[in-house]
Design a protein around this motif. Sequence first.
Motif, mmCIF file in Angstrom:
data_model
loop_
_atom_site.group_PDB
_atom_site.id
_atom_site.type_symbol
_atom_site.label_atom_id
_atom_site.label_comp_id
_atom_site.label_asym_id
_atom_site.label_seq_id
_atom_site.Cartn_x
_atom_site.Cartn_y
_atom_site.Cartn_z
ATOM 1 N N LEU A 28 1.018 -1.193 -0.584
ATOM 2 C CA LEU A 28 -0.101 -0.132 0.181
ATOM 3 C C LEU A 28 1.250 1.541 -0.247
ATOM 4 N N PRO A 30 2.418 4.868 1.145
ATOM 5 C CA PRO A 30 2.455 5.091 2.598
ATOM 6 C C PRO A 30 1.858 6.075 2.987
ATOM 7 N N ASP A 31 1.769 6.036 4.405
ATOM 8 C CA ASP A 31 0.661 6.788 5.254
ATOM 9 C C ASP A 31 0.195 8.265 4.348
ATOM 10 N N HIS A 32 1.510 9.097 4.510
ATOM 11 C CA HIS A 32 1.815 10.346 4.170
ATOM 12 C C HIS A 32 1.517 10.769 2.897
ATOM 13 N N GLU A 33 0.880 9.780 1.851
ATOM 14 C CA GLU A 33 0.935 9.797 0.653
ATOM 15 C C GLU A 33 -0.751 9.379 -0.117
ATOM 16 N N GLN A 34 -1.344 8.979 0.972
ATOM 17 C CA GLN A 34 -2.722 8.100 0.413
ATOM 18 C C GLN A 34 -3.719 9.512 0.277
ATOM 19 N N HIS A 173 -7.669 6.563 2.762
ATOM 20 C CA HIS A 173 -8.314 5.089 3.122
ATOM 21 C C HIS A 173 -7.856 4.154 3.441
ATOM 22 N N GLY A 174 -6.027 3.950 2.869
ATOM 23 C CA GLY A 174 -5.566 2.573 2.515
ATOM 24 C C GLY A 174 -5.561 1.667 3.782
ATOM 25 N N ARG A 175 -5.677 1.506 4.988
ATOM 26 C CA ARG A 175 -5.868 1.094 5.813
ATOM 27 C C ARG A 175 -7.261 0.306 6.056
ATOM 28 N N ARG A 176 -8.093 1.326 5.876
ATOM 29 C CA ARG A 176 -9.628 0.550 6.429
ATOM 30 C C ARG A 176 -10.002 -0.196 5.129
ATOM 31 N N TRP A 178 -8.074 -1.804 3.248
ATOM 32 C CA TRP A 178 -7.828 -3.060 3.611
ATOM 33 C C TRP A 178 -8.384 -3.832 4.575
#
Length: 326
Positions: A28, A30-34, A173-176, A178
């Motif tokens: 995925l 990185p968080d700062h690019e999502q 929100h990639g983690r959500r 996923w």
Amino acid sequence: MAPTPGGGAAAPPPYPVIRPMLAVLGPLPPDHEQAAWAFEAKWDGARCIVNTPGDGTLRLVTRAGNDATATYPELSPLGEQLRGRPAVLDGEVVVLDPAGRPDFGLLQRRMGVLNPRRTARLAMELPVQLVLFDVMYLGGPLLDAPYHERRAVLEGLGLDGPNWSVPGYLAGHGRRAWDAALHGGLEGVMAKRLSSPYLPGVRSDDWVKTKYLQTLDIVIGGWTEGRGALGGLPGSVLAGVAEPAGLRFVGAVGSGLSDHERQELARYFGVIPLDRSPFVNAVELTGVHWAEPRLVAEIAFSGWTSAGRIRHPVWHRLRPDLTRLG
């Protein structure tokens, strides 16, 4: 151009031939690019390009360029929903299991079938679902439009039917995405840059597929010989899972094996040959060399088929701590 029965040239279809855009495999973003990315579910199915001249008919084309229109007759009414709108759409054909999860093993029973009576029967027994996620042409080209604009156009078409749908996406929100994909039994997540154009036939890092992989310890009950330079060495090993009834064959694993590991396995197989299958179920492979089920290995795989076989297995390593060679 092919001649028509009247002697003239056949008119080209009022839409362009567009090959599917492809994704790279990776983690995925990185968080700062999502915030710059959209996240979709990754469906375990077969890619399908939908073409319609807007006259109520449609033509389905696989990623390999084959015509699949007759294979999935239950999708033909989608052409009527697009009447008056020449269009080219992108999507994935899936078959859902009783729990509502995509099952590639069930889809394989539908793929490539052309006999009308058989396809009609299969359409009742194993109906497909077409998941639409892009539009590349709608009365005019949309290839250069950014992803988020194309998705807005697609959602505005109002396409909803018993065998097709336009699932939404989650931006930023990639983690959500996923967690939701794994909770739903899906294969993983597709990340697509919100600003990305559609690049026909190109494998672009503007689209990234992140797959969920499980690990499994398997018992090796045999092997098949490799081809070419791998002649005499294991091309794949036969994987089994120990159950109360005995060792159950679950598939063959060849991807990920290094030359060194193949040579190491060949030495082991040389001292533990077996003259019969150690598996309690049938192994539908040819050229099999059986082995005493003493070697244990760790593999990664993406899930199970409805027939109880491992999907996309990849070799990780031998497990000497679990192997019984003494």
